[in-house]
Structures are given as structure tokens and as C-alpha cells.
Design a protein around this motif. Structure first.
Motif, PDB file in Angstrom:
ATOM      1  N   PHE A   1     -11.299  -5.091  35.429  1.00 27.22           N
ATOM      2  CA  PHE A   1     -12.094  -7.171  36.257  1.00 27.22           C
ATOM      3  C   PHE A   1     -12.604  -7.968  35.199  1.00 27.22           C
ATOM      4  O   PHE A   1     -11.867  -9.310  35.553  1.00 27.22           O
ATOM      5  CB  PHE A   1     -13.498  -6.559  36.270  1.00 27.22           C
TER       6      PHE A   1
ATOM      7  N   GLN B   1     -12.376 -11.429  35.951  1.00 20.42           N
ATOM      8  CA  GLN B   1     -13.692 -11.771  36.793  1.00 20.42           C
ATOM      9  C   GLN B   1     -12.827 -11.946  38.068  1.00 20.42           C
ATOM     10  O   GLN B   1     -13.464 -11.984  39.341  1.00 20.42           O
ATOM     11  CB  GLN B   1     -14.825 -12.439  37.000  1.00 20.42           C
ATOM     12  N   ASP B   2     -11.275 -10.983  38.410  1.00 17.45           N
ATOM     13  CA  ASP B   2     -10.354 -11.839  39.317  1.00 17.45           C
ATOM     14  C   ASP B   2     -11.195 -10.450  40.396  1.00 17.45           C
ATOM     15  O   ASP B   2     -11.639  -9.783  40.571  1.00 17.45           O
ATOM     16  CB  ASP B   2      -9.557 -11.490  39.473  1.00 17.45           C
ATOM     17  N   MET B   3     -11.330 -11.342  41.361  1.00 22.75           N
ATOM     18  CA  MET B   3     -12.269 -10.657  42.830  1.00 22.75           C
ATOM     19  C   MET B   3     -11.247  -9.793  43.173  1.00 22.75           C
ATOM     20  O   MET B   3     -12.305  -7.954  43.957  1.00 22.75           O
ATOM     21  CB  MET B   3     -13.067 -11.435  43.968  1.00 22.75           C
ATOM     22  N   ARG B   4     -10.112  -9.166  42.911  1.00 22.12           N
ATOM     23  CA  ARG B   4      -9.641  -7.874  43.351  1.00 22.12           C
ATOM     24  C   ARG B   4     -10.201  -6.691  42.947  1.00 22.12           C
ATOM     25  O   ARG B   4     -10.214  -5.422  43.334  1.00 22.12           O
ATOM     26  CB  ARG B   4      -8.604  -7.994  43.367  1.00 22.12           C
TER      27      ARG B   4
ATOM     28  N   GLN C   1     -13.536  -6.740  41.349  1.00 22.23           N
ATOM     29  CA  GLN C   1     -15.159  -5.874  42.017  1.00 22.23           C
ATOM     30  C   GLN C   1     -15.825  -4.983  41.388  1.00 22.23           C
ATOM     31  O   GLN C   1     -14.823  -4.003  42.341  1.00 22.23           O
ATOM     32  CB  GLN C   1     -15.199  -6.888  43.059  1.00 22.23           C
TER      33      GLN C   1
ATOM     34  N   GLU D   1     -13.376 -13.696  51.468  1.00 20.80           N
ATOM     35  CA  GLU D   1     -13.108 -13.693  50.349  1.00 20.80           C
ATOM     36  C   GLU D   1     -11.347 -13.906  49.872  1.00 20.80           C
ATOM     37  O   GLU D   1     -10.591 -13.118  50.273  1.00 20.80           O
ATOM     38  CB  GLU D   1     -13.527 -12.848  49.746  1.00 20.80           C
TER      39      GLU D   1
ATOM     40  N   ARG E   1      -9.756 -11.592  47.700  1.00 21.22           N
ATOM     41  CA  ARG E   1     -10.265 -10.361  47.478  1.00 21.22           C
ATOM     42  C   ARG E   1      -9.046  -9.963  48.446  1.00 21.22           C
ATOM     43  O   ARG E   1      -8.545  -9.207  48.149  1.00 21.22           O
ATOM     44  CB  ARG E   1     -11.347  -9.746  46.964  1.00 21.22           C
TER      45      ARG E   1
END
Length: 505
Positions: A252, A257-260, A262, A484, A486
Motif C-alpha cells: 500500500f 496509498q493506491d486504494m486497491r 488498502q 471508489e 479501487r
């Protein structure tokens, strides 16, 4: 540069479980192997442990005693780093700390012969960064074995920015000569497996957090419908939540901090509580003496069904229809928009929308959504959800129909993509992005997930089987449902879909 000859001396630094396992692999392949650890007596103890493990295999008839003796004859414990000076290949398997590893490799570069290959077994640190302070970074690479190294077939051969192609080729060929299944990967965060596998854990954790189902039910769906060896909660309990959570946080952070990627607050809470899984006695499940495993939730039905109508069902459901016919259910096939009708119930494979959303969008009454199965001909369980306006009698009819096919039915809350489908779609999406970014080839990504974490099918091959249009639609609907990034579909999926080609073409 071809595979190292068997006369080439291999050195392993670190006599823990991974280092000892790697030393055993090289010794069983026929190389003279030096094992070094800075803890006094640790290397000799590790060789003794190898002897015991091989002895148990001899006792069960799985290994000839001559092979055990040959392996042990190839192993030698060393007390000093200087003893490794004549090695042709040095594999480091010590603590995952950048400064410590860099210091060791700096000493090795000054000590070892000029043609010695220097290799790290790191699972998370950048090969490029580890090599940056070396005078000859071209001879430095990664060989990421999986635990236990003598058993797990996969080895990720990792190229740093400066790694010479002939070094990579030699390591790849050597790993294959050692009986392993090597794959090429660039030095990017998580390499192949620790990157592409993140959604396997993340989607189950999100479903749990949303109250879609309990741990035991979600695990059972991944095993009995998805064909995975273990569910996400069983597997993280086995790995250890401290380890799994740390890897997720590392990936992450590495991807800004790519939400994929998280991390999960639920898993963080377990780590904070010291509930690390099997090794601590508690995780998602309780492993203490006398503890009982929670029951998997399943639906029953008293409805009687004798007939169903398949309207334009995709080939994915052929196995299910055959099972129904084998149990005496009359199946009528006719053109349509991909639904299975049974009494008042309208069954359809999820497309990533919530059942209530899809029922509203399409004006469908009594909609029941089915989760994905690896193979409906052999699956033993399937997940379902239904719209808020679906009558209880229709749910009962759908459950009865699936029971007639020999399927145990587990309910999920009205969650987009259910369990197996959204997990597979996200695994395929991450694999596609890794291929798009040149981390590894499509073939190597699929091989890595099959050989490294025992997936029943490579995620990109699975996407080809489902159809890229189906996968992209599921991802787009997940993205719309959650709002999102994500779930954004990979450009590679969109490109192949636009071209009308498959990922493996």
C-alpha cells in the motif's frame, strides 16, 4: 550464461526456516552448499534439522536413504562470512531490513570472487535499492523462494534496474534445474505474488466488514465454489496476521496509498490485540484447546421443484443444468438474456451490481443472483443474494433448485459481486495491471499464482474463460456501487476487450 554446473559452490546466508530450506534445495540438486549464520551453532543445527526431515521421508518411503545421505554430504556449516569467498552463488535469506542486507552484500562484494552471483531472497525489498551501493550491481538479483522452499515449486527471479540479462538467465535456468518453476519479474513492490494476490484477502475482509457473511461462510464459498485450497481467513490465520498485514501495508505504501491495496481495519485490530492466528492460538478462528470451529451457514428449503427454464444461459452453467437433469429436473432451453427461471424465481449470475439495484434497473421481479463457481459441474456450494422485493417463496424455490443439483446454498447480504466473482475479477484486474506495466508476462503471472499460492486457475486465464466483457462489466459495476477507484478496470482488460482478443492470445 546457462544454469550453474553442479560443481559450482552455492552459499546460503541465514539458517532460519527459509535459508535452511533453500540450502536443502541446492544440496538435493547436487551442489556443494555452504550454510552460514551469525548465530553460533545455528547453521549446524539447521543441517541437523534437515537430516531429521529427510529421515522422516525415508521412513515413509518417500525418499531413498542414499538420496538423504547425498544431500547431507553436500551441506557444510560455516562459522565465518569469509568461508564463502570461493562461492559461485550466494543467496541471502536474513532479516527483512534494508540496512542489514546492504551491509552484508557490501562485505560479500569485497570478499567473493569476481564472477560470483549475489542474490537476495527478499519478499518485499527493492532489488534495485539493495544493489544501488554495490560497485557491480549487474551481478545482483533476487531469487524469491516460497515457504517451505523444498516443497513450494515457485521461484520469482527478480531483475533490478542494473541486473545483467545473462545473470537473470543463469538464475532462471538454475532454478529450473533444481526442480523449481521459475518466473521472471521486475523489481516492483510485491513482485508478482505479493502484489497480485492482495485482492484475495482484501475482498473477503471487506465483505466481512460490511456484514455480508461470517468468516466460515466466506471461506467455504472460496473453497467449495471457487476451488481455492483455503479461504482468506483460514489462510491469513495460517500465515500470521502480523506478517500478512505488514505485507499489505508495505505494498500500500509502496504504491503511494493506491486504494486497491488498502489495509483492513479488521485485520489491524487482530494484530493490535495479538491475535495473530494459529501461532498465537486466536485469529479469525479460535485454535485453543477445546475451541469449536464455527458452523458454515446454509439455507434450507421445503419447496418442491421439478422444472426450470434456461433462457440464453452462458456455457458456464452447462454443468449445473446437467446436474439438474441427472436428478430428474426437467430443463427447457430457449433463447433469452441469460437467466434461469424456476417457479417465481429468476436466477442469474451476478454482474457486479447489488441484486436490488439490478432488479430496479431491469424491472425484474423475484431476482436471485448466483455467485461464480470454478466449475458448476463439480462445485459443492454456491453463494446467492436476492433483491429486497424478492418474495420468500421465490428464494425458497431458488434454493430448492440448487439443492436438487447437489449444491449447498449460502446466503450473502445484498453485496455487489458477491464473494467468488468479485474476488476473481479483482485478481484478474491486478494481474492485468501487472502485465500492462511490464512486471511480468501474462503466462508468468498465471504460473506464479498457481505455483506460489496454489490457485486453482491463473487469474488471467480465468478472465479469458469468463470473458473479458464479463470481467470489465463486473469491475465497472463494483466501481459504480462503491464510488471508489479501487475497482477501476485495468487498461489492459479494456484494450483486449476493444480488440476482441484474449489476454493469452
Amino acid at each position: 550464461m546457462a544454469a550453474l554446473p553442479l560443481t559450482a559452490q552455492v552459499a546460503v546466508i541465514g539458517a532460519g526456516a527459509m535459508g535452511a530450506g533453500i540450502a536443502q534445495v541446492a544440496a538435493q540438486a547436487g551442489h556443494p552448499v555452504l550454510l552460514y549464520d551469525n548465530r553460533p551453532g545455528a547453521a549446524a543445527q539447521a543441517i541437523g534439522d534437515i537430516d531429521q526431515r529427510l529421515g522422516r521421508r525415508v521412513a515413509t518411503g518417500k525418499l531413498a536413504d542414499s538420496a538423504r545421505q547425498a544431500c547431507l554430504a553436500n551441506l557444510q556449516a560455516c562459522d565465518t562470512l569469509a568461508a564463502l569467498a570461493d562461492a559461485h552463488l550466494v543467496i541471502e535469506a536474513i532479516v527483512e531490513q534494508l540496512a542489514v542486507k546492504r551491509q552484508v552484500f557490501g562485505e560479500l562484494e569485497a570478499l567473493c570472487r569476481a564472477d560470483c552471483l549475489l542474490v537476495s531472497n527478499t519478499s518485499s525489498l527493492s532489488i534495485t535499492t539493495l544493489a544501488a551501493e554495490l560497485k557491480h550491481p549487474e551481478r545482483f538479483a533476487g531469487l524469491h523462494f516460497f515457504n517451505p522452499a523444498p516443497v513450494m515449486p515457485l521461484v520469482e527471479v527478480v531483475s533490478g534496474l542494473a541486473t545483467a540479462p545473462d545473470v537473470v538467465a543463469s538464475l532462471y535456468d538454475s532454478a529450473r534445474a533444481w526442480g523449481k518453476q521459475p518466473v521472471h519479474t521486475r523489481s516492483t513492490p510485491g513482485f508478482i505474488v505479493n502484489r497480485v494476490a492482495r485482492p484475495f484477502y482484501a475482498e473477503s475482509l471487506r465483505l466481512l466488514q460490511e456484514g455480508a457473511a461470517d468468516c466460515a461462510t466466506l471461506d467455504a464459498l472460496l473453497r467449495e465454489a471457487g476451488g481455492f485450497a483455503m479461504g482468506a481467513f483460514e489462510l491469513t490465520d495460517l500465515i500470521g496476521h502480523d506478517v500478512n498485514y505488514a505485507v499489505t501495508c508495505s505494498v500500500f505504501d509502496a504504491y503511494y496509498q493506491d486504494m486497491r491495496f488498502q489495509p483492513s481495519l479488521i485485520q489491524k485490530e487482530l494484530v493490535d490485540a495479538g491475535r495473530l492466528g494459529r501461532k498465537s492460538g486466536q485469529g479469525f478462528y479460535d485454535y485453543r484447546e477445546g475451541a469449536q470451529r464455527p458452523r458454515v451457514q446454509a439455507l434450507g428449503s421445503d419447496a418442491v421443484v421439478t422444472h426450470c427454464v434456461a433462457e440464453g444461459l452462458p456455457a458456464l452453467f452447462d454443468g449445473l443444468l446437467t446436474r439438474l437433469q441427472d436428478q430428474g429436473v426437467a430443463v427447457t432451453r430457449r433463447p433469452g438474456n441469460g437467466v434461469l427461471r424456476c417457479g417465481d424465481a429468476v436466477l442469474a449470475l451476478s454482474d457486479g451490481r447489488m441484486a436490488s439495484q439490478r432488479a430496479h434497473d431491469q424491472g425484474v421481479q423475484n431476482l436471485v443472483l448466483l455467485d461464480l463457481a470454478l466449475d458448476f459441474a463439480t462445485a459443492t456450494r454456491v453463494g446467492i443474494s436476492w433483491a429486497n422485493n424478492t418474495a420468500p417463496t421465490a428464494v425458497a424455490q431458488a434454493v430448492a433448485l440448487l439443492n436438487r443439483a447437489g449444491l449447498t446454498v449460502s446466503a450473502l447480504g445484498d453485496s455487489p459481486g458477491l464473494c467468488v466473482l468479485r474476488t476473481v475479477a479483482m485478481l484478474a484486474n491486478e494481474g492485468a495491471d501487472a502485465a500492462l506495466q511490464g512486471v511480468a508476462s501474462v503466462a508468468d503471472i498465471d504460473l506464479a499464482l498457481r505455483a506460489g499460492v496454489n490457485y486453482p486457475r491463473g487469474p488471467l486465464a480465468w478472465a479469458d474463460t469468463l470473458g473479458l466483457g464479463t470481467v470489465v462489466t463486473v469491475l465497472e459495476n463494483l466501481q459504480a456501487a462503491y464510488g471508489e477507484e479501487r475497482y477501476r478496470p485495468s487498461l489492459l482488460l479494456r484494450r483486449h476487450l476493444a480488440e476482441g482478443s484474449r489476454l493469452h492470445d
